[in-house]
Design a protein around this motif. Structure first.
Motif: not given
Length: 360
Positions: A165-187, A157-163
């Motif tokens: 965080x202190x805990x090692x996790x990283x935010x990113x620019x979404x590579x597809x709109x599929x995360x919204x599918x997850x959010x929809x199924x969770x809510x 996916x050649x992802x754009x990651x952010x720097x």
């Protein structure tokens, strides 16, 4: 008491000499302001005897009325002179064509138009529109969608990651709109029928790829959905979107971490003089990917795969816009060239409808 006739003559000369409204206002203040010459005469009436007031009162009030009238007349004259000068410098050529109204000259970007077309088509099938943020977590963009840690598909996916965080996790620019599918199924509780248009980001750039592009995905979750429903939806969409009476589609086995089975879809076409015509010919063109939602994705979103199932699909909005409207280069979509937009854009008040025509 000063000579009223001499004062009136002096004030009339000053009024006549005023060359603009600012100079005339200065004369008015000097004569009729709080400390003006005429105002001082009016104040002096209070110190006079009754006989003096009867003698001088009418003279002073008459002077005030005449000066006020002279000021008003001069102001009108100056306004007429200023208007005439303005008209002489702001001439209008009545032979010039009438300029276009903003609603006539403005244009809707093809991406916005195609999103409206997609929405009209799928809304007619009973789909709602879901949206989500462009900045996502690794969990929603990959893990919840059945991408294991260190899986090669993450690199694809050649992802754009952010720097980090202190805990090692990283935010990113979404590579597809599929995360919204997850959010929809969770809510939302099934049944779920949504489409998800939006911006997505990948580190890629050439004639047919850009670092930021647009994608639309669809999701259906209930207790009885199957591939037959998916095929019908995609066929009806293609007929409506490309505005043809019939389409032939070919479904090929593929692999996506979030669907099982996974399919890629080709549509029948004919390539003629650098144009692609759908609904005819002997050639095939890949337009989208789809499949049944993977049971692991359902579990990750809090749904029981033994009770619920569904399907999903995704396609590039920029790509289908290029195919439908004959645009040769994706990069022109983002160059903000008014000439390009005037050629490929759409009138702002022409809303796409299934009854009136999507691109009419």
């Amino acid at each position: 008491m000063p000579d009223i006739d001499a004062l009136e003559q002096e004030l009339n000369q000053a009024i006549a000499a005023a060359g603009d409204e600012a100079a005339l206002e200065a004369v008015r203040v000097a004569a009729l302001g709080r400390k003006g010459s005429v105002s001082e005469l009016l104040k002096s009436l209070g110190a006079m005897t009754p006989d003096e007031r009867r003698q001088h009162g009418p003279q002073i009030n008459g002077l005030k009325d005449r000066i006020t009238a002279a000021l008003a007349a001069r102001k009108t004259g100056l306004a007429e002179v200023a208007l005439e000068a303005r008209l002489n410098t702001e001439t209008v050529d009545v032979t010039l064509p009438v300029p276009d109204l903003p609603t006539d000259s403005g244009r809707i970007h093809p991406i916005s138009q195609v999103i409206d077309e997609l929405t009209a088509i799928f809304a007619d099938m009973g789909f709602a529109v879901a949206e989500g943020p462009d900045i996502e977590t690794d969990d929603l963009n990959f893990t919840k969608l059945n991408f294991p840690e260190a899986h090669p598909a993450r690199d694809m996916h050649d992802t754009f990651f952010f720097n980090p965080k202190p805990d090692g996790s990283r935010l990113l620019l979404r590579t597809h709109t599929s995360p919204v599918q997850v959010r929809t199924m969770q809510t939302q509780k099934p049944p779920i029928r949504v489409i998800i248009p939006g911006r997505t980001y990948r580190s890629d750039s050439d004639q047919t790829h850009t670092p930021m592009f647009h994608q639309v995905e669809g999701l259906v979750i209930d207790k009885s959905s199957h591939l037959g429903h998916l095929k019908w939806i995609l066929a009806e969409f293609c007929k409506a979107f490309f505005e043809v009476d019939d389409v032939k589609m070919r479904f090929r086995p593929s692999f996506f971490p979030f669907t099982e089975p996974s399919l890629e879809v080709d549509i029948q076409c004919r390539r003629d003089k650098n144009e692609i015509r759908f609904g005819e010919g002997e050639d095939w063109l890949e337009i989208l990917g789809c499949g049944m939602v993977h049971p692991n994705v359902l579990r990750n979103c809090g749904l029981d795969p033994d009770e619920y199932q569904g399907f999903a699909w995704g396609m590039g909005i920029d790509r289908i816009a290029m195919l439908k409207y004959g645009m040769p280069d994706l990069r022109a979509f983002f160059e903000a060239d008014v000439r390009w937009l005037a050629h490929y854009g759409f009138r702002p008040l022409d809303f796409p409808t299934l009854a009136g025509g999507l691109s009419s």
